[in-house]
Enzyme design. Structure first.
Site, PDB file in Angstrom:
ATOM      1  CB  SER A 132       1.206 -24.744 -15.332  1.00  0.00           C
ATOM      2  OG  SER A 132       2.236 -25.281 -14.505  1.00  0.00           O
ATOM      3  CG  HIS A 171       7.903 -24.335  -5.581  1.00  0.00           C
ATOM      4  ND1 HIS A 171       7.356 -24.108  -6.832  1.00  0.00           N
ATOM      5  CD2 HIS A 171       8.013 -25.683  -5.471  1.00  0.00           C
ATOM      6  CE1 HIS A 171       7.140 -25.263  -7.437  1.00  0.00           C
ATOM      7  NE2 HIS A 171       7.533 -26.233  -6.630  1.00  0.00           N
ATOM      8  N   GLY A 188      -5.394 -22.276 -10.293  1.00  0.00           N
ATOM      9  CA  GLY A 188      -4.444 -21.452 -11.028  1.00  0.00           C
ATOM     10  C   GLY A 188      -3.080 -22.043 -11.276  1.00  0.00           C
ATOM     11  CG  ASP A 216       2.251 -14.831  -3.073  1.00  0.00           C
ATOM     12  OD1 ASP A 216       1.581 -15.348  -2.154  1.00  0.00           O
ATOM     13  OD2 ASP A 216       1.964 -14.988  -4.273  1.00  0.00           O
TER      14      ASP A 216
END
Length: 221
Positions: A163, A88, A161, A73
């Site tokens: 993983s 990414h 935030g 985003d």
């Protein structure tokens, strides 16, 4: 905004991730992949930065802040952050799948999600795709090199935030730890990074980040 990877609510929960996030899936069904990503483009464009995004941008008043993100985003930029490295890619950039030229043309409106939609075509007759990193694709060199340099020269790394399982991005906090740089993890859930982090805060970004600078002396001793 749902994440991609959450097992129950993530954006991949109801689709085969490989089918809509790989070069093979794109070649087999570009109309499905284009429709999925275009809807996410509009969906993400409709939300606002949260207090966590705004806090990171506000830190620029006190420090040289570099944001390394796996998110696709543009919420960090919209909150005001100036040095943002998208490992990414971004749902707000598009390029040709044949000649790699950036696409700056009009995007079709999508008031409701649809199952399939033909992507625009480039002047070379290639198809316009989202400029995101799919499974099996290399990370963009510019963003990766800038991220490694930022981590290597940091005084403090804050990991928020993630993983901590998606490489090579997950290796960046490990690089900081190997160099003796303090690493603060902000995540409501434990991750593989937690045992190695200098401090792990079991809080959300929107809760932890607005007060994190004031708490640093106590957290880092």
């Amino acid at each position: 905004m749902p994440t991609f990877r959450d097992a129950e609510t993530g954006l991949w929960a109801k689709v085969d991730p490989y089918e809509i996030s790989s070069s093979e899936g794109w070649r087999a069904h570009p109309e499905r992949v284009w429709a999925w990503y275009l809807w996410r483009h509009y969906m993400m464009g409709a939300v606002e930065p949260n207090n966590g995004h705004r806090a990171v941008a506000a830190w620029q008043d006190y420090a040289d802040v570099h944001v390394v993100t796996q998110n696709v985003d543009n919420l960090h930029e919209r909150a005001g952050s100036r040095k943002v490295y998208h490992l990414h890619g971004s749902l707000f950039d598009f390029r040709c799948d044949t000649c790699d030229a950036a696409y700056t043309g009009e995007l079709p409106p999508m008031p409701e999600p649809v199952e399939a939609l033909d992507p625009p075509r480039c002047d070379c007759d290639g198809l316009i795709r989202p400029d995101v990193v799919w499974f099996g694709e290399a990370l963009p060199d510019d963003a990766w090199n800038a991220s490694v340099e930022a981590i290597s020269n940091a005084d403090l790394v804050i990991v928020v935030g993630t993983s901590a399982i998606v490489y090579p991005a997950a290796g960046l906090p490990e690089l900081a730890i190997a160099r003796g740089i303090p690493v603060i993890e902000v995540n409501p859930e434990p991750t593989p990074l937690s045992p190695s982090a200098t401090v792990s805060l079991r809080e959300t970004a929107a809760t932890a980040l607005p007060t994190l600078l004031q708490r640093l002396p106590a957290l880092l001793g």
